[in-house]
Write an enzyme that holds these catalytic residues in place. Sequence first.
Site, PDB file in Angstrom:
ATOM      1  N   GLY A 178       3.961   1.552  -4.362  1.00 20.76           N
ATOM      2  CA  GLY A 178       4.229   0.424  -3.482  1.00 20.76           C
ATOM      3  C   GLY A 178       5.705   0.236  -3.203  1.00 20.76           C
ATOM      4  O   GLY A 178       6.283   0.878  -2.318  1.00 20.76           O
ATOM      5  N   CYS A 200      -3.523 -12.185  -3.117  1.00 22.52           N
ATOM      6  CA  CYS A 200      -2.233 -12.401  -2.479  1.00 22.52           C
ATOM      7  C   CYS A 200      -1.692 -13.773  -2.876  1.00 22.52           C
ATOM      8  O   CYS A 200      -2.331 -14.790  -2.630  1.00 22.52           O
ATOM      9  CB  CYS A 200      -2.330 -12.316  -0.961  1.00 22.52           C
ATOM     10  N   ASN A 250      -7.203  -2.801   3.755  1.00 22.03           N
ATOM     11  CA  ASN A 250      -7.097  -3.977   2.894  1.00 22.03           C
ATOM     12  C   ASN A 250      -7.361  -5.208   3.751  1.00 22.03           C
ATOM     13  O   ASN A 250      -6.737  -5.386   4.799  1.00 22.03           O
ATOM     14  CB  ASN A 250      -5.681  -4.010   2.297  1.00 22.03           C
TER      15      ASN A 250
END
Lengths: 299, 333
Positions: free
Chosen positions: B291, B142, B111
């Site tokens: 996650g 983000c 990522n």
Amino acid sequence: MVAAPQLQDAVVTRMERHGSHFFTIGLRAGSIARQAEPGQFVMIAVHPQLAADSGFLAISSSWDPLLRRPFSIYRVNSAEEEIFLLGQATGRGSRILAAAVPGQVYSVLGPLGRPFRVEPGWKHLLLVGGGAGVAPLVFAGERFAARGIAVTVLFGFRNAGSVIGWEATSAWATSRYLVTEDGSAGKKGLVTDVLRRLLASASTTTTSTSSSGCDCGHGPAPTPARFDAILACGPAVMLKATAELARAAGVPCQVSAERTMGCGFGVCLSCVLPRPDGSYALVCQDGPVFASEEVDLSG
Amino acid sequence: MRRRRSISLASPVDLSVDLGRGLILANPVMTASGTCGYGEELARFIDLRQLGAFVVKGTTLHPRVGNPPPRLVETPAGVLNSIGLQNPGIDRVIAEKIPFLARLGVPVIVNIAGDTPAEYGELAARLDKVSGVAGIELNISCPNVEKGGMLFGADPQLAAEVVATVRQVTRLPVIVKLSPNVTDIGIMARAVVQAGADAVSLVNTYTGMVIDVERRRPVLARGVGGLSGPAIRPLAVYQVWQAYRALSDTDREGGGGGERSKVPIIGMGGITSARDALEFILAGASAVAVGTATFVRPVTVLEVVSGIREYCQRHGIRSLRQLVGAAHREGLA
């Protein structure tokens, strides 16, 4: 080498309440109990586990609150593979956990983090603890005293009702000092008041070993002694003051730090503590035990 | 533990997923970036080789110390974080982190996050020939950094520019991680696919805030944070549903497509079990990522793999592909 952590379903063996808001929980935790070293911690889910159901695996009985809670290992009963955690039922998660009853199953992850480190040749340790921060020190004192190291205990609490972990130390401590902020137990004052005197007397004494201790702080003046290291755990202000006094006295100091923790094993990057160079240390992975000069305790 | 079902070992389920450009995962379950570090921490609890893929922490060109604490606060059935892309920078990630994962043989998806399209390009170019790197995930979503980040994820033209820049410099599969903090995620999904993305992953965190009422200010040092965990799951499932619809009539060249989306979607948001993961798959995800649940239960990601396999056996599903988007075809009650 510190053992690899395990994820375990642990049965509650004991649940005891102390004073207004402390509790100790005993858990049958197999290899965690066998491998844990003083200063290490576990992450415990605050809700009990449900049995497996409908093809999907065992899950927590609730996702709210979601995160596990970190607890320093307070005591270990190796024979029974039990660990004991000392809790303070103040936040939502710890109050939910405080409702645990023997027989229930809780998910425990551990042992985690770097333990206290005792160098070969160290003969005398001083444990400085405040409030629920005494937990890892009780485990440390018990273990290190069993190895023949002299251990002086200096614990401080708000008042007599919040004294915790003190009785356990009588079995192995060389000397003991108890203070409370209001003087309702032990001597009135802060641990740093006594620490200052202990370190001052130590620095003016070249050859002396402590043989008789003060059980309550009302007795004779601190016995002069030379400490090879201070191990400390408690509120941030206490840790900072302790680290400064230790540095001034030239005594190595290890602190067990506390921060809001998400995972406990180094992936969420939440429990950061600044280092002097501006980078961040992870309390869960680089700590929770740090040499006091490794981290900025006011950060 | 009671087991009433008999599980036939004679009928293996095909769980493989094709993410494009030759990246075929053995199963559809991966880690979500930023919740599993670079693998070594999680490897203490699970065999990473059993994952479909390992998606590493968001990596930038230069090292980042991250945001000041507090960085995390709990919310009802979730967490709000503001880590700020703390990472050692691409050079150290390539030199010190990727080799560990590459040795295991698990497909590694890196990522990356940049401040400018050119930075994404430079990051992608550096990763192009790194042994063990199987794909690149572009973090354009983000919420916890000043520059770049979500800015790219909220503007279809900027997002397309980032993707096109990266597309030119790498032959690796490019996955674009989409933000749910947009009016229509379908527009974003179409834009990045038309610009050359091989797959999309969604959702990144929802922007949120928690205020400390005693101190009368936000709990997180930076104020805003990204919300994740079971709290967002229904929101995330719907975003996948919407993206699947949008991509069903878009193929990689931008022309008309078939009824089913040809572009793989990696679904995530609050997955704690195989049941949760199947919701995403039925909504249109070809793969899923775990996650926040990793924080709580590091073995979750593998439990999801075995749970999906078990579900398929129980329902007589030979290939997981049969289930992708199946809820669309069932119609609504």
